[in-house]
Design a protein around this motif. Structure first.
Motif, PDB file in Angstrom:
ATOM      1  N   SER A  53      45.087  30.206  41.078  1.00 23.18           N
ATOM      2  CA  SER A  53      45.319  28.741  41.202  1.00 23.18           C
ATOM      3  C   SER A  53      46.845  28.416  41.068  1.00 23.18           C
ATOM      4  CB  SER A  53      44.149  28.177  40.547  1.00 23.18           C
ATOM      5  OG  SER A  53      44.646  28.010  39.200  1.00 23.18           O
ATOM      6  N   ALA A  54      47.486  29.475  40.359  1.00 24.06           N
ATOM      7  CA  ALA A  54      49.110  28.869  40.328  1.00 24.06           C
ATOM      8  C   ALA A  54      49.641  29.490  41.472  1.00 24.06           C
ATOM      9  CB  ALA A  54      49.334  29.756  38.984  1.00 24.06           C
ATOM     10  N   ASP A  55      49.008  30.155  42.416  1.00 25.48           N
ATOM     11  CA  ASP A  55      49.821  30.679  43.558  1.00 25.48           C
ATOM     12  C   ASP A  55      49.669  29.450  44.527  1.00 25.48           C
ATOM     13  OD1 ASP A  55      50.699  31.885  45.768  1.00 25.48           O
ATOM     14  OD2 ASP A  55      49.550  33.888  45.451  1.00 25.48           O
ATOM     15  N   PRO A  56      50.719  29.057  45.096  1.00 26.69           N
ATOM     16  CA  PRO A  56      50.824  27.683  46.253  1.00 26.69           C
ATOM     17  C   PRO A  56      50.051  28.544  47.356  1.00 26.69           C
ATOM     18  CG  PRO A  56      53.242  28.651  45.792  1.00 26.69           C
ATOM     19  CD  PRO A  56      52.156  29.287  44.836  1.00 26.69           C
ATOM     20  N   THR A  57      50.027  29.658  47.949  1.00 23.92           N
ATOM     21  CA  THR A  57      49.233  30.174  49.008  1.00 23.92           C
ATOM     22  C   THR A  57      48.898  31.649  48.732  1.00 23.92           C
ATOM     23  OG1 THR A  57      51.203  31.248  49.765  1.00 23.92           O
ATOM     24  CG2 THR A  57      51.113  29.096  50.466  1.00 23.92           C
ATOM     25  N   PRO A  58      47.716  31.199  48.002  1.00 25.51           N
ATOM     26  CA  PRO A  58      46.891  32.448  47.669  1.00 25.51           C
ATOM     27  C   PRO A  58      46.243  33.373  48.936  1.00 25.51           C
ATOM     28  CG  PRO A  58      45.539  30.559  46.941  1.00 25.51           C
ATOM     29  CD  PRO A  58      46.741  30.206  47.426  1.00 25.51           C
ATOM     30  N   ALA A  59      46.545  34.622  48.724  1.00 20.81           N
ATOM     31  CA  ALA A  59      46.038  35.334  49.835  1.00 20.81           C
ATOM     32  C   ALA A  59      44.372  36.095  49.225  1.00 20.81           C
ATOM     33  CB  ALA A  59      46.768  36.508  50.135  1.00 20.81           C
ATOM     34  N   PRO A  60      43.819  36.527  50.312  1.00 19.92           N
ATOM     35  CA  PRO A  60      42.369  36.898  49.919  1.00 19.92           C
ATOM     36  C   PRO A  60      42.742  38.345  48.970  1.00 19.92           C
ATOM     37  CG  PRO A  60      42.347  36.098  52.152  1.00 19.92           C
ATOM     38  CD  PRO A  60      43.723  35.980  51.721  1.00 19.92           C
ATOM     39  N   ARG A  61      41.936  38.566  48.033  1.00 16.58           N
ATOM     40  CA  ARG A  61      42.167  39.761  47.442  1.00 16.58           C
ATOM     41  C   ARG A  61      40.848  40.496  47.213  1.00 16.58           C
ATOM     42  NH1 ARG A  61      46.663  38.718  43.129  1.00 16.58           N
ATOM     43  NH2 ARG A  61      47.609  40.441  43.811  1.00 16.58           N
ATOM     44  N   ALA A  62      40.967  41.622  46.655  1.00 16.15           N
ATOM     45  CA  ALA A  62      39.863  42.353  46.396  1.00 16.15           C
ATOM     46  C   ALA A  62      39.987  43.122  44.928  1.00 16.15           C
ATOM     47  CB  ALA A  62      39.595  43.509  47.484  1.00 16.15           C
TER      48      ALA A  62
END
Lengths: 344, 344
Positions: free
Chosen positions: B244-253
């Protein structure tokens, strides 16, 4: 093995933990050096050990001597084994700790609970110098006179209704069902259904009905379900399908007979897009970690396994044994599934 | 107790169930009359019993005689008791059934796994005429020479890496971690993180790293977590907060080291509004019922507890005992948490 010396209530690891304001694990880490503990914390633990006269090595000493005192815990070897039920897993661990705190090891072993097999197991325990037997009988009838003749002290756990001359204990299931049903009614539901065993004499069924009657609301619907995860899932599908057939479904509430069943119900509701608690509110029974980690968190009736385990072991080891039935009250744990504003 | 007569592979209740196309429970109902069974079903069961030469009353007969054959199952009495872990609860039930199928009762009992206590427990088992010991040692080192001198056959379970001269078995954790990490990479994730013990020599850590390296992708992030539900929840909160601190979070695994840990991670993600698998995909390890009933259902690596339980008991009872390490492959179970189109 009857007539053994009395086992006074000794300070337990848990007592030390409570007094020192730390977890049980931190007491062990401090005393056994198995993990690092902050100096200030360790001091608090050691002060509590001294103040309470806790003897941490009692169990270890008994075991080292090679003549360990041992209790047996007899559980059902059913098609739905007891250890696949998290509630009973947690109960077994608690009993093991309660026995260990008094210097006893615990052997857990399964039986079909056919009367001849139970008797054979008791004789086997006597032959192996076991000191007493905790029996997870539930509703299975026991031939108590035959078991008494073996000469081992024993106590029946998870018993709803006492039997004359038999030492037993259990949670007040009926009162718990009343508490959970009443709690759902207090959320403003005009009726509360029940998902559980199809047995109107089962105390949770009785308590559900009593609470509805006392509130002057119709009881229902009753959804018969095996008290397992698949049983709960199947019941949940039936509830969801009936709901989707209704052109204007009203919010509903269900009391579910066990956490495990409720986990199955929740799963079915997720699959069918039924929202909990908005579309259907749920309250369950047992207070296992499954209820805590379900989504949403399950409002549940916590069975007091700690108190029951302590009492079971103490009564089993008392010189002056009583043969009464001891009923334990439980506790309503509020989470989000019933509509309470909980973090879960 | 060494040198006992060999225990050839006898037909088990499960074999009968498979041949008759019914559940284990229905075999018991048919043979014990404990629940009604349709006539046609009962006939299929009895035909299978005859064809396989199944002897259902072997265990009951041994017990009735009062001189039951018995194995001990030694488990850790840690601050996180083994039976509160559904995977081990299911494993214990499976071992109990495997022992019973061969006419043996199983005593499950806990120890601190301090070397002196393990040795004392072995001596106690010998004194109580127990026939062999299954040891759930995990990564705890055992003084195998001292244990051997007690004279009881024993085998270590849940062992990742064999030790010379010690009979042991376990799931190939490293290969399982490779399979799960590779599966997540095949869903198109540019990297896969790992939630597990902070121990780069632990086989799941090793396998995760190997799979990332083999695919030529960066391994990470690594999130240290206690392999418990609260440990997983804590790790999940850290992952969600960083996201949530990342302005443009990418999908992760993330590959998560156990189902229990993954249940905690899922709980944290639900609390923070992180969607699984859309925002973060998850694959876990063990194959317990917790993974099946989680929401979404957890893609997991199923440890072959049935095969391991059968082998453990058979090897323990064999006259000609081997002292090797046996590694079992597991199986990828696809559910929705990784992004697979499963009903769960």
């Amino acid at each position: 093995m009857t007539g053994r010396t009395p086992a006074p209530r000794k300070a337990t690891r848990r007592d030390v933990a409570r007094l020192a304001g730390v977890s049980d694990a931190v007491v062990s880490y401090t005393l056994n050096g198995t993990a690092p503990v902050a100096a200030a914390t360790a001091e608090r633990v050691l002060a509590a050990v001294e103040q309470l006269g806790y003897r941490p090595n009692q169990a270890a000493r008994a075991l080292r001597s090679g003549s360990a005192d041992t209790l047996a815990f007899l559980v059902p070897s059913s098609s739905d084994p007891v250890f696949t039920n998290p509630f009973f897993g947690e109960y077994a661990s608690t009993l093991e700790a309660a026995a260990r705190d008094r210097g006893y090891a615990l052997y857990t072993t399964a039986t079909s609970f056919r009367p001849d097999e139970v008797l054979a197991r008791f004789r086997e325990f006597a032959a192996r110098q076991i000191d007493g037997v905790l029996v997870l009988a539930g509703s299975t009838p026991l031939d108590s006179a035959a078991l008494d003749r073996v000469g081992l002290p024993w106590i029946a756990l998870n018993v709803a209704t006492g039997e004359h001359g038999v030492a037993s204990l259990g949670t007040d299931l009926r009162a718990g069902a009343v508490a959970m049903t009443t709690h759902l009614l207090e959320h403003g539901h005009g009726s509360v259904g029940f998902v559980g065993q199809d047995d109107p004499s089962e105390p949770r069924y009785v308590g559900w009905l009593q609470a509805c009657t006392a509130a002057g609301v119709p009881a229902g619907p009753f959804i018969a379900a095996e008290v397992t995860r698949p049983g709960g899932r199947d019941a949940g599908h039936r509830i969801a399908d009936e709901r989707s057939a209704d052109p204007t479904p009203a919010p509903r509430a269900f009391f579910v007979a066990s956490d495990r069943t409720a986990v199955g119900v929740l799963r079915a509701f997720h699959e069918r897009g039924v929202r909990v608690p908005e579309d259907i509110a749920i309250a369950s029974f047992d207070g296992s970690s499954e209820a805590e980690y379900a989504w949403p968190g399950l409002t549940t009736f916590r069975q007091p396994i700690d108190e029951m385990a302590q009492s079971a072991v103490a009564r089993l080891l008392a010189t002056d044994r009583d043969h009464t039935h001891e009923l334990f009250p439980g506790e309503l744990v509020r989470r989000r599934s019933c509509g309470c504003p909980d973090a879960g």
